[in-house]
Motif scaffolding. Structure first.
Motif, PDB file in Angstrom:
ATOM      1  N   HIS A   6       0.835  -1.191   0.000  1.00  0.00           N
ATOM      2  CA  HIS A   6       0.000   0.000   0.000  1.00  0.00           C
ATOM      3  C   HIS A   6       0.878   1.252   0.000  1.00  0.00           C
ATOM      4  O   HIS A   6       2.081   1.199   0.271  1.00  0.00           O
ATOM      5  N   PRO A  15      -4.339   2.507   8.126  1.00  0.00           N
ATOM      6  CA  PRO A  15      -3.994   1.122   7.819  1.00  0.00           C
ATOM      7  C   PRO A  15      -4.515   0.117   8.845  1.00  0.00           C
ATOM      8  O   PRO A  15      -4.979  -0.966   8.478  1.00  0.00           O
ATOM      9  N   GLU A  18      -8.209  -0.334   8.324  1.00  0.00           N
ATOM     10  CA  GLU A  18      -8.451  -1.193   7.159  1.00  0.00           C
ATOM     11  C   GLU A  18      -8.154  -2.652   7.484  1.00  0.00           C
ATOM     12  O   GLU A  18      -8.877  -3.559   7.056  1.00  0.00           O
ATOM     13  N   ALA A  19      -7.098  -2.888   8.246  1.00  0.00           N
ATOM     14  CA  ALA A  19      -6.755  -4.262   8.610  1.00  0.00           C
ATOM     15  C   ALA A  19      -7.830  -4.899   9.485  1.00  0.00           C
ATOM     16  O   ALA A  19      -8.171  -6.076   9.314  1.00  0.00           O
ATOM     17  N   HIS A  85       2.664  -0.343   4.950  1.00  0.00           N
ATOM     18  CA  HIS A  85       1.521  -1.236   5.099  1.00  0.00           C
ATOM     19  C   HIS A  85       1.573  -2.290   3.998  1.00  0.00           C
ATOM     20  O   HIS A  85       1.544  -1.967   2.808  1.00  0.00           O
ATOM     21  N   SER A  87      -0.256  -6.072   2.829  1.00  0.00           N
ATOM     22  CA  SER A  87      -1.376  -6.983   3.079  1.00  0.00           C
ATOM     23  C   SER A  87      -1.229  -8.217   2.194  1.00  0.00           C
ATOM     24  O   SER A  87      -0.683  -8.146   1.092  1.00  0.00           O
ATOM     25  N   ARG A  89      -3.483 -11.710   0.867  1.00  0.00           N
ATOM     26  CA  ARG A  89      -4.770 -12.405   0.775  1.00  0.00           C
ATOM     27  C   ARG A  89      -4.547 -13.826   0.264  1.00  0.00           C
ATOM     28  O   ARG A  89      -3.760 -14.036  -0.657  1.00  0.00           O
ATOM     29  N   HIS A 130      -4.335 -10.180  11.954  1.00  0.00           N
ATOM     30  CA  HIS A 130      -5.243 -11.096  11.247  1.00  0.00           C
ATOM     31  C   HIS A 130      -6.626 -10.932  11.867  1.00  0.00           C
ATOM     32  O   HIS A 130      -6.941 -11.544  12.882  1.00  0.00           O
ATOM     33  N   ARG A 135      -6.925 -13.001   5.338  1.00  0.00           N
ATOM     34  CA  ARG A 135      -6.168 -11.769   5.138  1.00  0.00           C
ATOM     35  C   ARG A 135      -5.215 -11.533   6.298  1.00  0.00           C
ATOM     36  O   ARG A 135      -5.544 -11.797   7.455  1.00  0.00           O
ATOM     37  N   ASP A 137      -2.325  -8.408   7.578  1.00  0.00           N
ATOM     38  CA  ASP A 137      -1.790  -7.066   7.353  1.00  0.00           C
ATOM     39  C   ASP A 137      -0.564  -6.856   8.224  1.00  0.00           C
ATOM     40  O   ASP A 137      -0.592  -7.163   9.426  1.00  0.00           O
ATOM     41  N   ILE A 139       1.938  -3.815   9.480  1.00  0.00           N
ATOM     42  CA  ILE A 139       2.038  -2.360   9.584  1.00  0.00           C
ATOM     43  C   ILE A 139       3.306  -2.050  10.358  1.00  0.00           C
ATOM     44  O   ILE A 139       3.505  -2.562  11.463  1.00  0.00           O
TER      45      ILE A 139
END
Length: 278
Positions: A6, A15, A18-19, A85, A87, A89, A130, A135, A137, A139
């Motif tokens: 990101h 971030p 969003e996570a 950041h 991520s 998937r 998590h 997903r 993330d 950071i």
């Protein structure tokens, strides 16, 4: 397993929001099942008698602390956006990983991205979250504990993609591309093409890409201009709408190009020669 890098930001709050998939809360504690991994220096940073279950706001403040401790730290080009950041998937048909598997994945990706350097005590603060199915993330704050600025490697996307492939093999996950292969078509995408495709995908991302942000500003301006008093407001708004449409067409063309770059090259099959009988 698809990694995504990101855009860097000034604050970890967006971030982290969003996570988590929900707003930050000063009351909701995040357990080890949500924050599955973190920088090892936290064990020395946190007193033994302090509560280990922090809220999402406390985790955000923890990642923001280097800004306060080193207010003049910046990159060589004077960039203060220190929040990195990443991520990841999983494939939609993949199984859900266990807690230890998520933790192992986070540690390996942090090392691949050069966020976590084994044996370096004054490294980056980072956490792995998590909170949403399939997903993960990561950071991190790029300001070291000693105030030095940490520059991510220039080939960070290639490193993440390579480590993601190895994790898929080790954990028996579905790779990004599956299907029958033959000698004529079993080729991997060159690293340069994969990296360029990833860059184009980030540019055209409809949620956080820069082109989508510019298009949104143009459309917003057109809406504001259309309601201004004056004879030229409608014409100007119409021109801005046309510009936004052309920009959207550019996004679609770039998406198509990224998909073509991501496809493995098809080798030409030599034509078979027919033996002639005399």
């Amino acid at each position: 397993m698809i990694p995504r890098l990101h855009r860097r930001t000034h604050s970890p709050r967006d971030p982290l929001t969003e996570a988590l998939g929900r707003p930050l809360s000063p009351a909701e504690g995040l357990t080890e099942y949500t924050v599955v991994a973190r920088w090892p220096g936290l064990d020395y940073y946190t007193p033994d008698d302090e509560q280990r279950t922090w809220t999402s706001v406390q985790w955000a403040e923890h990642l923001e602390d280097p800004y306060l401790e080193h207010p003049f730290a910046a990159s060589p080009d004077d960039d203060r956006r220190a929040i990195l950041h990443l991520s990841i998937r999983l494939h939609p048909d993949d199984r859900e990983l266990t807690g230890p598997e998520w933790a192992e994945t986070a540690q390996r990706l942090a090392r691949a991205a050069d966020i976590e350097i084994p044996g370096k005590e004054s490294g980056c603060r980072w956490i792995a979250v998590h909170a949403q199915p399939r997903r993960l993330d990561l950071i991190a704050n790029l300001i070291h504990l000693d105030g030095a600025w940490h520059a991510p490697p220039t080939d960070i996307l290639r490193r993440l993609a390579g480590e993601a492939r190895r994790i898929e093999q080790d954990l028996n996950l579905i790779p990004v591309r599956t299907g029958p292969t033959t000698r004529a078509t079993a080729h991997t995408v060159p690293a340069a093409s994969a990296q360029l495709a990833s860059v184009l995908t980030q540019l055209t991302d409809e949620q956080a890409g820069p082109l989508a942000a510019v298009r949104g500003l143009i459309e917003h301006t057109a809406h504001r201009v259309a309601h201004q008093v004056g004879t030229n407001g409608a014409d100007t708004a119409h021109r801005l709408e046309l510009i936004a449409r052309r920009l959207h067409a550019v996004q679609q063309d770039l998406n198509t190009t990224a998909a073509q770059l991501a496809q493995p090259p098809i080798a030409a099959v030599a034509p078979t020669t027919r033996r002639l009988s005399r």
